[in-house]
Design a protein around this motif. Structure first.
Motif, PDB file in Angstrom:
ATOM      1  N   GLN A  16      53.768  46.384  46.864  1.00  0.00           N
ATOM      2  CA  GLN A  16      52.846  45.454  46.224  1.00  0.00           C
ATOM      3  C   GLN A  16      53.547  44.660  45.126  1.00  0.00           C
ATOM      4  O   GLN A  16      53.337  43.453  44.988  1.00  0.00           O
ATOM      5  CB  GLN A  16      51.648  46.222  45.639  1.00  0.00           C
ATOM      6  N   GLN A  17      54.388  45.331  44.360  1.00  0.00           N
ATOM      7  CA  GLN A  17      55.144  44.642  43.301  1.00  0.00           C
ATOM      8  C   GLN A  17      56.113  43.625  43.904  1.00  0.00           C
ATOM      9  O   GLN A  17      56.303  42.528  43.359  1.00  0.00           O
ATOM     10  CB  GLN A  17      55.911  45.671  42.465  1.00  0.00           C
ATOM     11  N   ASN A  20      54.182  40.638  45.086  1.00  0.00           N
ATOM     12  CA  ASN A  20      53.729  39.888  43.907  1.00  0.00           C
ATOM     13  C   ASN A  20      54.879  39.110  43.276  1.00  0.00           C
ATOM     14  O   ASN A  20      54.681  38.005  42.762  1.00  0.00           O
ATOM     15  CB  ASN A  20      53.113  40.842  42.888  1.00  0.00           C
ATOM     16  N   ARG A  23      55.180  36.011  44.998  1.00  0.00           N
ATOM     17  CA  ARG A  23      54.035  35.158  44.661  1.00  0.00           C
ATOM     18  C   ARG A  23      54.253  34.436  43.335  1.00  0.00           C
ATOM     19  O   ARG A  23      53.891  33.259  43.188  1.00  0.00           O
ATOM     20  CB  ARG A  23      52.761  36.003  44.612  1.00  0.00           C
TER      21      ARG A  23
END
Length: 460
Positions: A16-17, A20, A23
């Motif tokens: 997830q990191q 992100n 992103r």
């Protein structure tokens, strides 16, 4: 917590990191986390394999947020596939185009991205650029000589531009020979979309380009839709272009009755001298038509509320599904059957695709994607009831999945149950407000199915 579970949780958090980081455009953090996740496959393979639940990887997220430098790192240094698709069949280019990131989209195309690739719903970068009115990107895409009349489930790029009141985009597409009378499977045209969007400028451009004003979708003509909204300028423009004030919808209702049901006195006054008398209305004056239709509307609203209560009761007593546990071996065989279905779908062999997806569903009835795919095949085969059954089963498994809402709406639309279709599409819009396919489908379902008695007040 057991060590294995703890390690798995830590790995998910790192993934997830990592996504992100792509992103937000933090390349240094992206490299650091990718190195941490690498289990010996090499950095490029590791990064390519990192996906979220929707099969979106770092390149999708970087493109979606307009992080061109991250895209450059991923494509030029790690040599990732530029046209990788997510669960909805969307490439990084489509994500960039939908969000209006012109520089990123152009970079992706110059790096080999194919602008003709469409999502599972048929939308390309051209559709999205037209829909949001991104003229710079639209001009760039048009310079690549694309199919300007390519159909998505929500229509051609011209329909997208008209439906979102994008006057300059519409003008540009017309200059590149876009068909002003292109139709969706539900008979929606650019002119109908422009009227529904309330865009007089788009309407006038389309009329000048030869768009037909007496078309209909679900029985509703552009004049019905204009009368429903009470837009006097659009009503006058349509009439001047030859719109028929005596055309009736599938319930035998004329535009003047629609205007009266909505309480638009000014629209009635425009239409009254041009409309033949309706025998059921005893007093053929502005006040007489208005009073009669308002009374009819009140009656229909009572009936509609009663039906709604019945439907709520039916839904509340529906039986929940009890799904069996699926073994790893069964899941593997289901994946193989799905792959055969996907291959058959790509060659438009929908019967074979249905058979393959059915085998996969029998092996793994918990996979909503299989039901979604088979539903789409049934739609392509014109089997609306089967498509709806699969779509409903899909939504039961994944009620928060926008695509499941789209599948249900598409099946209901094919059945000409337009109000229910609009509701399904609207529920999808609530789950994913950024989906222009869902927004357009919702608008078109409303246009196609309006009954104009006040009983179909849609959420808008």
């Amino acid at each position: 917590m057991a060590p294995d579970a703890s390690d798995a949780l830590a790995a998910r958090e790192t993934v997830q990191q990592f996504l992100n980081a792509s992103r937000i455009g933090n390349i240094d953090l992206l490299k650091k986390l990718a190195t941490r996740l690498d289990e010996g496959k090499g950095l490029s393979r590791t990064v390519a394999d990192i996906k979220d639940a929707n099969k979106r990887g770092a390149l999708h997220f970087a493109a979606r947020e307009g992080k061109t430098e991250v895209c450059k790192y991923l494509l030029e240094e790690l040599k990732l596939e530029v046209d990788t698709k997510d669960e909805d069949g969307e490439t990084p280019l489509i994500h960039a185009a939908r969000q209006g990131h012109t520089d990123t989209a152009i970079y992706l195309i110059e790096s080999g991205a194919n602008p003709a690739i469409a999502s599972d719903l048929g939308a390309t970068a051209l559709h999205h650029s037209a829909g949001i009115g991104n003229i710079e990107l639209l001009k760039f895409l048009l310079s690549k000589d694309p199919d300007v009349n390519s159909q998505s489930d929500a229509g051609t790029p011209l329909i997208w531009a008209a439906g979102h009141a994008q006057q300059e985009a519409l003008k540009l597409l017309l200059e590149h020979r876009a068909n002003p009378n292109a139709e969706t499977d539900d008979d929606i045209t650019p002119l109908l979309s422009a009227v529904a969007a309330g865009s007089l400028a788009c309407l006038d451009l389309l009329i000048q380009a030869g768009a037909k004003v007496n078309v209909s979708a679900g029985g509703a003509t552009p004049l019905h839709i204009a009368a429903d909204s009470g837009n006097l300028e659009i009503i006058n423009s349509l009439l001047q272009a030859g719109a028929d004030p005596n055309a009736t919808d599938e319930d035998g209702v004329k535009p003047i009755q629609v205007a009266a049901a909505r309480g638009s006195r000014e629209a009635i006054e425009i239409l009254l001298p041009l409309t033949s008398e309706v025998k059921a209305i005893p007093n053929w004056t502005t006040d007489g038509v208005l009073e009669y239709m308002q009374n009819e509307t009140s009656k229909d609203q009572v009936v509609s509320r009663n039906l709604e209560e019945v439907n709520k009761h039916t839904d509340s007593t529906a039986r929940e599904q009890d799904l069996p546990e699926v073994s790893p071996e069964a899941k593997k065989k289901a994946a193989e059957a799905k792959s055969r279905g996907d291959d058959a779908f790509k060659t438009k062999d929908f019967h074979t695709a249905v058979d393959a997806y059915t085998q996969a569903i029998d092996l793994d009835p918990s996979d909503a994607t299989l039901l979604s795919n088979r539903s789409l095949c049934w739609i392509r085969l014109g089997q609306a009831e089967q498509a709806l059954a699969d779509a409903k089963a899909c939504r039961a498994l994944r009620p928060d999945w926008p695509k499941a809402c789209y599948r249900e709406g598409a099946a209901l639309r094919l059945l000409q149950r337009f109000e229910e279709a609009a509701n399904a599409f609207y529920e999808g819009v609530q789950l994913n407000p950024e989906s222009m396919e869902l927004v357009s489908a919702f608008r078109e379902a409303v246009e196609a199915g309006r009954k104009f008695h006040g009983k179909d007040k849609q959420k808008s």
